[in-house]
Design a protein around this motif. Structure first.
Motif, mmCIF file in Angstrom:
data_model
loop_
_atom_site.group_PDB
_atom_site.id
_atom_site.type_symbol
_atom_site.label_atom_id
_atom_site.label_comp_id
_atom_site.label_asym_id
_atom_site.label_seq_id
_atom_site.Cartn_x
_atom_site.Cartn_y
_atom_site.Cartn_z
ATOM 1 N N ILE A 11 25.376 -3.868 -42.317
ATOM 2 C CA ILE A 11 24.012 -3.408 -41.435
ATOM 3 C C ILE A 11 23.795 -4.061 -40.315
ATOM 4 C CG2 ILE A 11 21.577 -3.467 -41.671
ATOM 5 C CD1 ILE A 11 21.901 -2.335 -44.489
ATOM 6 N N PRO A 12 23.922 -5.491 -40.138
ATOM 7 C CA PRO A 12 23.619 -6.099 -38.649
ATOM 8 C C PRO A 12 24.578 -5.676 -37.929
ATOM 9 C CG PRO A 12 23.891 -7.697 -40.596
ATOM 10 C CD PRO A 12 24.684 -6.363 -41.168
ATOM 11 N N SER A 57 23.553 -1.898 -36.414
ATOM 12 C CA SER A 57 22.094 -1.705 -36.167
ATOM 13 C C SER A 57 21.746 -0.850 -34.949
ATOM 14 C CB SER A 57 21.265 -2.964 -36.058
ATOM 15 O OG SER A 57 21.533 -3.601 -34.990
ATOM 16 N N PRO A 58 20.493 -0.204 -34.837
ATOM 17 C CA PRO A 58 20.310 0.474 -33.636
ATOM 18 C C PRO A 58 20.294 -0.563 -32.114
ATOM 19 C CG PRO A 58 18.455 0.963 -35.276
ATOM 20 C CD PRO A 58 19.544 0.003 -35.649
ATOM 21 N N LYS A 59 19.795 -1.711 -32.295
ATOM 22 C CA LYS A 59 19.999 -2.469 -31.204
ATOM 23 C C LYS A 59 21.491 -2.802 -30.668
ATOM 24 C CE LYS A 59 17.827 -7.106 -30.426
ATOM 25 N NZ LYS A 59 17.044 -8.113 -30.797
ATOM 26 N N LYS A 117 19.222 14.936 -27.008
ATOM 27 C CA LYS A 117 18.553 14.278 -27.935
ATOM 28 C C LYS A 117 18.189 15.179 -29.375
ATOM 29 C CE LYS A 117 15.030 11.179 -29.337
ATOM 30 N NZ LYS A 117 13.870 10.208 -28.683
ATOM 31 N N GLU A 144 19.634 16.564 -33.220
ATOM 32 C CA GLU A 144 19.067 16.670 -34.632
ATOM 33 C C GLU A 144 18.942 18.110 -35.049
ATOM 34 O OE1 GLU A 144 18.837 12.909 -34.655
ATOM 35 O OE2 GLU A 144 18.197 13.900 -36.447
ATOM 36 N N GLY A 160 21.777 11.568 -45.491
ATOM 37 C CA GLY A 160 21.718 11.156 -46.869
ATOM 38 C C GLY A 160 20.182 10.601 -47.012
ATOM 39 N N PRO A 175 19.074 4.892 -51.292
ATOM 40 C CA PRO A 175 19.980 3.648 -50.700
ATOM 41 C C PRO A 175 21.342 3.752 -50.179
ATOM 42 C CG PRO A 175 19.906 4.063 -53.357
ATOM 43 C CD PRO A 175 19.091 5.047 -52.436
ATOM 44 N N ARG A 219 21.947 5.772 -47.661
ATOM 45 C CA ARG A 219 21.730 6.267 -46.405
ATOM 46 C C ARG A 219 23.004 6.039 -45.400
ATOM 47 N NH1 ARG A 219 21.582 3.474 -41.251
ATOM 48 N NH2 ARG A 219 20.387 1.820 -42.418
ATOM 49 N N SER A 242 24.857 5.750 -39.019
ATOM 50 C CA SER A 242 23.844 6.972 -38.368
ATOM 51 C C SER A 242 23.412 6.326 -37.078
ATOM 52 C CB SER A 242 22.711 7.202 -39.471
ATOM 53 O OG SER A 242 21.759 6.000 -39.237
ATOM 54 N N HIS A 243 23.367 5.005 -36.722
ATOM 55 C CA HIS A 243 22.930 4.780 -35.610
ATOM 56 C C HIS A 243 24.017 4.669 -34.636
ATOM 57 C CE1 HIS A 243 19.608 3.572 -37.856
ATOM 58 N NE2 HIS A 243 20.102 2.851 -38.476
ATOM 59 N N ARG A 285 24.417 9.275 -33.916
ATOM 60 C CA ARG A 285 23.448 10.040 -33.080
ATOM 61 C C ARG A 285 23.805 9.756 -31.463
ATOM 62 N NH1 ARG A 285 19.496 9.294 -37.461
ATOM 63 N NH2 ARG A 285 18.440 11.371 -37.927
ATOM 64 N N GLN A 335 14.769 3.165 -45.431
ATOM 65 C CA GLN A 335 16.200 2.749 -45.711
ATOM 66 C C GLN A 335 16.918 2.636 -44.377
ATOM 67 O OE1 GLN A 335 17.698 2.417 -48.623
ATOM 68 N NE2 GLN A 335 16.167 3.247 -49.916
ATOM 69 N N HIS A 386 16.765 4.516 -41.469
ATOM 70 C CA HIS A 386 17.132 5.656 -40.836
ATOM 71 C C HIS A 386 16.873 5.601 -39.222
ATOM 72 C CE1 HIS A 386 18.153 8.842 -43.953
ATOM 73 N NE2 HIS A 386 17.183 7.995 -44.499
ATOM 74 N N ASP A 409 15.333 -6.293 -36.261
ATOM 75 C CA ASP A 409 16.692 -6.242 -35.483
ATOM 76 C C ASP A 409 17.995 -5.330 -36.542
ATOM 77 O OD1 ASP A 409 17.003 -9.437 -34.459
ATOM 78 O OD2 ASP A 409 16.121 -7.789 -33.570
ATOM 79 N N ASP A 410 17.612 -5.321 -37.485
ATOM 80 C CA ASP A 410 18.566 -4.498 -38.577
ATOM 81 C C ASP A 410 18.103 -3.012 -38.503
ATOM 82 O OD1 ASP A 410 19.552 -6.914 -41.084
ATOM 83 O OD2 ASP A 410 20.170 -6.601 -39.097
ATOM 84 N N GLY A 411 17.152 -2.537 -37.907
ATOM 85 C CA GLY A 411 16.888 -1.288 -37.706
ATOM 86 C C GLY A 411 15.833 -0.732 -39.034
#
Lengths: 405, 64
Positions: A114-115, A118-120, A279, A283, A348, A351, A353, A357-358, A361, B11, B13, B28-30
């Protein structure tokens, strides 16, 4: 993640608890009209009962309505992800991690990835993403045409993946070959061999990263293995899940998006005239052209929306049908970049998901922006016919395109 | 208007933030861990847009 068609000629007898009127003959690896349009034969299921049972592929339920899929994916203690594949992977084979791990252990594995996804973190990588996408398009453009799947939809995500996990780009040839084979090759032996070769490759990478750790995702997994937090089998399995989960899905959606755009000048024009639409277009494509058929296994007997199901029953969730459900979207078969919302479950829900996904997109958005900018007009090569497929993922396997020089 | 974010359902998204970055801030993790808050009047439409974007239905708009 890909799994090929079954060679089982035998069709099982539906169990006693399955009402006869809910039984249909439906092989999800060989859906009618899939070669022309992978979603067509699936959408026809909305003309029948919400919950059906097919004796194919070992026998399984199919939840055809979005609301039921949503409920099942939220209720993970009853709808377990282990086993996932339909038919189930052979006994004794390693479980796919984290795909086949249920909560609470699931979070333990997901927290490794996850880290880094992430989006960031992905936002910081965006310039590199764009440069890579542009390189691929510029390399193809002069030819005035291509077979989009083998020349772009496979290679571009493969290269992005290699960069992301800091693996040598020299490995791209082998990896493109393995991914293309696992996705598209009709021979189960070829697919199994390519899968095994990928597994060996990733095991070697993890071995190397255990000794010489870097800052990338595989180093993080290798470090967790060093610390005894994850065993070697699960670490290799996680590498495979990330690779196929990240590449094959993108490849599949790219192929379907481009098959659609090749046949729709109006949508291409919209994107060319207003690049900021990319964008929402992404979607809408995720909503209209969901690609995944997910598997679940019941941990207990349950009456689910009036249907009696038993412990051990396999359940197929064709989550692309969530986006095509009239209960969720008006005129769901129409591609409309201007919908009020695009609330789909292409990545999805619950849990599991999609961890990627980040990354997916921006990858898809940047692809649309840069392709349409350079090649706004393209069509199916004259005399050629695209070939689609159904299976654990929907896609086009063959997509010959041409464009003006 | 009150916005209620169910952090247990989130979750990650991040579609709330994609639709309405002015309203929904991510960790930070979204993940969205905003809890309960009142958006400014000029942000109410965006708050609704972000809530509608959540596949988990983790965001509830309470008109008051």
């Amino acid at each position: 993640m890909s799994y090929g068609p079954t060679e089982t000629a035998e069709v099982m007898q539906p169990p006693a608890h399955v009402p006869r009127e809910l039984v249909i003959d439906f092989d999800f690896y060989d859906v009618p009209d899939a070669a022309t349009d992978p979603h067509l034969g699936w959408k026809k299921l909305h003309e029948g009962p919400p919950i059906v049972f097919t004796p194919r592929n070992g026998g399984h339920w199919i939840l055809t309505r979005g609301a039921h899929q949503f409920a099942a994916m939220q209720d993970y203690s009853i709808f377990s992800s282990n086993p996932f594949n339909i038919p189930a992977r052979p006994r004794g084979t390693p479980r796919t991690v984290p795909l086949e791990v249920d909560p609470p252990d699931l979070q333990h594995y997901r927290s490794l990835a996850i880290p880094m996804l992430s989006p960031k973190v992905i936002a910081a990588l965006e310039p590199h993403l764009r440069a890579s996408v542009i390189d691929h398009i510029e390399a193809l453009k002069p030819a005035g045409g291509c077979e989009f799947v083998s020349e772009f939809a496979v290679p571009m995500p493969v290269d992005l993946f290699l960069r992301f996990v800091e693996l040598p780009l020299e490995d791209r040839g082998r990896m493109r070959e393995w991914v293309h084979t696992v996705s598209c090759d009709p021979s189960p032996e070829a697919r199994a061999a390519a899968h095994a070769a990928t597994h060996k490759y990733l095991s070697d990478v993890l071995e190397e990263r255990r000794k010489n750790p870097g800052a990338d995702l595989f180093s993080r997994i290798a470090a967790a293995e060093n610390d005894g937090l994850i065993d070697a089998r699960d670490a290799a399995s996680m590498g495979l899940n990330i690779l196929f989960g990240g590449i094959e899905t993108t490849t599949s959606l790219l192929s379907i998006m481009m098959r659609f755009l090749a046949g729709s000048p109006a949508h291409r024009r919209e994107l060319a005239e207003d690049p900021s639409l990319a964008k929402d277009a992404v979607e809408e494509f995720l909503r209209r052209f969901g690609i995944l058929n997910l598997g679940r296994t019941l941990t207990t007997d349950i009456e689910f929306y009036g249907t009696q199901m038993k412990k051990g029953d396999r359940v197929l969730l064709p989550i692309h049908l969530y986006g095509l459900d009239e209960a969720n979207f008006e005129n769901p078969m129409t591609v409309d970049f201007h919908r009020e919302h695009f609330r789909h479950i292409a990545f999805g829900t619950g849990p599991h998901r999609c961890l990627g996904s980040h990354l997916a997109r921006p990858e898809l958005r940047i692809f649309l922006e840069e392709w349409i900018r350079r090649i706004p007009d393209f069509s199916i090569a004259p005399g050629e016919t695209p070939v689609g497929r159904s299976g654990s993922a929907l896609a086009f396997n063959y997509l010959p395109l041409v464009w003006p020089g | 208007m009150k916005v209620v974010v169910d952090r247990n359902r989130c979750q990650g998204h991040a579609t709330c933030n994609l639709a309405a970055p002015e309203v929904y801030i991510l960790t930070d993790d979204g993940f969205n861990e905003m809890g309960i808050f009142n958006p400014s009047p000029e942000n109410e439409a965006l708050a609704r847009k972000g809530a509608l974007a959540c596949p988990e239905r983790a965001i509830t708009i309470v008109e008051e």
